[in-house]
Design an enzyme around this catalytic site. Structure first.
Site, PDB file in Angstrom:
ATOM      1  N   LYS A  25      -0.115  -3.594   1.965  1.00 59.89           N
ATOM      2  CA  LYS A  25       1.140  -3.229   1.287  1.00 59.89           C
ATOM      3  C   LYS A  25       1.607  -4.388   0.414  1.00 59.89           C
ATOM      4  O   LYS A  25       2.035  -4.181  -0.729  1.00 59.89           O
ATOM      5  CB  LYS A  25       2.232  -2.939   2.314  1.00 59.89           C
ATOM      6  CG  LYS A  25       2.059  -1.660   3.095  1.00 59.89           C
ATOM      7  CD  LYS A  25       3.254  -1.510   4.032  1.00 59.89           C
ATOM      8  CE  LYS A  25       3.199  -0.256   4.864  1.00 59.89           C
ATOM      9  NZ  LYS A  25       4.351  -0.180   5.780  1.00 59.89           N
ATOM     10  N   ASP A  69       8.285   2.143   4.457  1.00 61.62           N
ATOM     11  CA  ASP A  69       7.782   2.887   5.615  1.00 61.62           C
ATOM     12  C   ASP A  69       6.981   4.052   5.055  1.00 61.62           C
ATOM     13  O   ASP A  69       7.423   4.735   4.127  1.00 61.62           O
ATOM     14  CB  ASP A  69       8.891   3.392   6.521  1.00 61.62           C
ATOM     15  CG  ASP A  69       8.311   3.842   7.853  1.00 61.62           C
ATOM     16  OD1 ASP A  69       7.742   3.002   8.575  1.00 61.62           O
ATOM     17  OD2 ASP A  69       8.390   5.048   8.175  1.00 61.62           O
ATOM     18  N   SER A  70       5.805   4.234   5.591  1.00 61.01           N
ATOM     19  CA  SER A  70       4.933   5.243   4.993  1.00 61.01           C
ATOM     20  C   SER A  70       4.073   5.886   6.058  1.00 61.01           C
ATOM     21  O   SER A  70       4.007   5.411   7.199  1.00 61.01           O
ATOM     22  CB  SER A  70       4.061   4.587   3.916  1.00 61.01           C
ATOM     23  OG  SER A  70       3.492   3.390   4.392  1.00 61.01           O
ATOM     24  N   TYR A  79      -5.585   5.625   6.632  1.00 56.33           N
ATOM     25  CA  TYR A  79      -6.132   6.984   6.585  1.00 56.33           C
ATOM     26  C   TYR A  79      -6.792   7.331   5.243  1.00 56.33           C
ATOM     27  O   TYR A  79      -7.203   8.472   5.036  1.00 56.33           O
ATOM     28  CB  TYR A  79      -5.016   8.000   6.898  1.00 56.33           C
ATOM     29  CG  TYR A  79      -4.407   7.804   8.278  1.00 56.33           C
ATOM     30  CD1 TYR A  79      -5.105   8.179   9.417  1.00 56.33           C
ATOM     31  CD2 TYR A  79      -3.161   7.211   8.436  1.00 56.33           C
ATOM     32  CE1 TYR A  79      -4.570   7.988  10.685  1.00 56.33           C
ATOM     33  CE2 TYR A  79      -2.604   7.014   9.697  1.00 56.33           C
ATOM     34  CZ  TYR A  79      -3.315   7.406  10.817  1.00 56.33           C
ATOM     35  OH  TYR A  79      -2.796   7.208  12.070  1.00 56.33           O
ATOM     36  N   HIS A  98       1.625   7.460  -3.333  1.00 59.86           N
ATOM     37  CA  HIS A  98       2.995   7.534  -2.808  1.00 59.86           C
ATOM     38  C   HIS A  98       3.707   6.191  -2.986  1.00 59.86           C
ATOM     39  O   HIS A  98       4.823   6.124  -3.470  1.00 59.86           O
ATOM     40  CB  HIS A  98       2.920   7.940  -1.339  1.00 59.86           C
ATOM     41  CG  HIS A  98       1.972   7.117  -0.502  1.00 59.86           C
ATOM     42  ND1 HIS A  98       0.686   6.838  -0.909  1.00 59.86           N
ATOM     43  CD2 HIS A  98       2.129   6.464   0.680  1.00 59.86           C
ATOM     44  CE1 HIS A  98       0.095   6.086  -0.011  1.00 59.86           C
ATOM     45  NE2 HIS A  98       0.959   5.837   0.967  1.00 59.86           N
TER      46      HIS A  98
HETATM   47  P1  ITT Z   1       4.764  -2.586   8.462  1.00 61.64           P
HETATM   48  O1  ITT Z   1       5.621  -1.729   9.363  1.00 61.64           O
HETATM   49  O2  ITT Z   1       4.671  -4.018   8.913  1.00 61.64           O
HETATM   50  O3  ITT Z   1       5.108  -2.444   7.006  1.00 61.64           O
HETATM   51  P2  ITT Z   1       2.634  -0.757   9.172  1.00 61.64           P
HETATM   52  O4  ITT Z   1       1.179  -0.694   8.786  1.00 61.64           O
HETATM   53  O5  ITT Z   1       2.976  -0.679  10.642  1.00 61.64           O
HETATM   54  O6  ITT Z   1       3.233  -2.092   8.521  1.00 61.64           O
HETATM   55  P3  ITT Z   1       4.106   1.728   8.687  1.00 61.64           P
HETATM   56  O7  ITT Z   1       4.912   1.697   9.935  1.00 61.64           O
HETATM   57  O8  ITT Z   1       4.809   2.105   7.404  1.00 61.64           O
HETATM   58  O9  ITT Z   1       3.399   0.331   8.353  1.00 61.64           O
HETATM   59  O10 ITT Z   1       2.885   2.682   8.926  1.00 61.64           O
HETATM   60  C1  ITT Z   1       2.198   3.182   7.883  1.00 61.64           C
HETATM   61  C2  ITT Z   1       0.849   3.651   8.347  1.00 61.64           C
HETATM   62  O11 ITT Z   1       0.553   4.833   7.570  1.00 61.64           O
HETATM   63  C3  ITT Z   1      -0.209   2.636   7.988  1.00 61.64           C
HETATM   64  O12 ITT Z   1      -0.477   1.741   9.039  1.00 61.64           O
HETATM   65  C4  ITT Z   1      -1.384   3.542   7.650  1.00 61.64           C
HETATM   66  O13 ITT Z   1      -2.002   3.960   8.803  1.00 61.64           O
HETATM   67  C5  ITT Z   1      -0.713   4.765   7.028  1.00 61.64           C
HETATM   68  N1  ITT Z   1      -0.639   4.587   5.560  1.00 61.64           N
HETATM   69  C6  ITT Z   1       0.460   4.312   4.808  1.00 61.64           C
HETATM   70  N2  ITT Z   1       0.145   4.171   3.509  1.00 61.64           N
HETATM   71  C7  ITT Z   1      -1.187   4.348   3.442  1.00 61.64           C
HETATM   72  C8  ITT Z   1      -2.116   4.322   2.369  1.00 61.64           C
HETATM   73  O14 ITT Z   1      -1.752   4.017   1.132  1.00 61.64           O
HETATM   74  N3  ITT Z   1      -3.390   4.534   2.656  1.00 61.64           N
HETATM   75  C9  ITT Z   1      -3.798   4.791   3.908  1.00 61.64           C
HETATM   76  N4  ITT Z   1      -3.012   4.825   4.979  1.00 61.64           N
HETATM   77  C10 ITT Z   1      -1.700   4.608   4.753  1.00 61.64           C
END
Ligand code: ITT
Length: 207
Positions: free
Chosen positions: A13, A76-77, A161, A187
């Site tokens: 990210k 958050d994603s 993913y 996104h």
């Molecule tokens: P932070 O909370 O520290 O930002 P995180 O990886 O735990 O990091 P999230 O809680 O937002 O972040 O979870 C997002 C998850 O969704 C991430 O770990 C991936 O598994 C998935 N994801 C989000 N964006 C993605 C993308 O562009 N490509 C593939 N998977 C993605």
């Protein structure tokens, strides 16, 4: 130059955010680089709520250090799969446990979708980006990338993913397309560009 601290521990990210904000007059730091690490419980039921929870947690740590004049950004994603009632959704990072490899998580999702016909394999990545300005003003932007779940794990780019997600208009996964191309359709790219527009206006007014 004003500092912007990104409330994430996810290096992928960070890279995408740095690329899109490259020409803003901001010094961009991860929360680790800023010495303001926070890992709040993501108790929200929406991506918007959870991104605000992360941003507020880092803002609090910065304020306690006397660095309240900093911009804070949080993402958050996650992935919503329609045939699984939009799972894993806000639980995307926690699905099957934080430490489980994405090869295992992706294989499990493909198995759950075995026998699901093409037209019912629709899915989307969702991203909410929250920003807190030094004066405490908060705003959130959302972006989505529509597509479907494929039938195999494919590709070495991207993360999470990406290897099982085929964006609309493509025949390959978002882990096969180049990082630059993914930024254009993703996104996170869309939410970040909306945030960029808003911030570049605000930063111009201040300077
Ligand atoms: P932070 O909370 O520290 O930002 P995180 O990886 O735990 O990091 P999230 O809680 O937002 O972040 O979870 C997002 C998850 O969704 C991430 O770990 C991936 O598994 C998935 N994801 C989000 N964006 C993605 C993308 O562009 N490509 C593939 N998977 C993605």
């Amino acid at each position: 130059m004003m500092k912007m601290v990104i409330a994430t521990g996810n290096g992928n990210k960070m890279r995408e955010i740095r690329e899109i904000f490259a020409d803003l007059p901001l010094e961009i730091l991860s929360m680790k680089e800023a010495g303001a690490e926070a890992d709040p419980e993501e108790t929200g039921t929406t991506f918007e709520e959870n991104s605000l929870i992360k941003a507020r947690a880092v803002k609090e740590v910065l304020a306690a250090k006397g660095a309240g004049d900093t911009l804070v950004l949080a993402d958050d994603s996650g992935l919503e799969i329609d045939a699984l009632d939009k799972a894993p959704g806000v639980l995307s990072a926690r699905f099957m446990g934080h430490d489980t490899s994405y090869d295992v998580k992706n294989a499990a999702l493909l198995e759950k979708l075995e026998g699901v016909p093409e037209e019912k394999r629709t899915a989307r990545f969702v991203c909410a980006i929250s920003c807190i300005l030094p004066d405490g003003t908060e705003f959130v932007k959302r972006g989505t990338m529509e597509g479907k779940i494929g039938h195999e794990i494919a590709g070495e780019n991207g993360f999470g993913y990406d290897p099982i997600f085929i964006p609309d208009g493509y025949t390959v996964s978002s882990a096969v397309i180049s990082p630059d191309e993914k930024n254009l359709i993703s996104h996170r790219g869309k939410a970040l560009r909306a945030m960029y527009q808003e911030l570049s206006g605000k930063l111009k007014k201040e300077s």
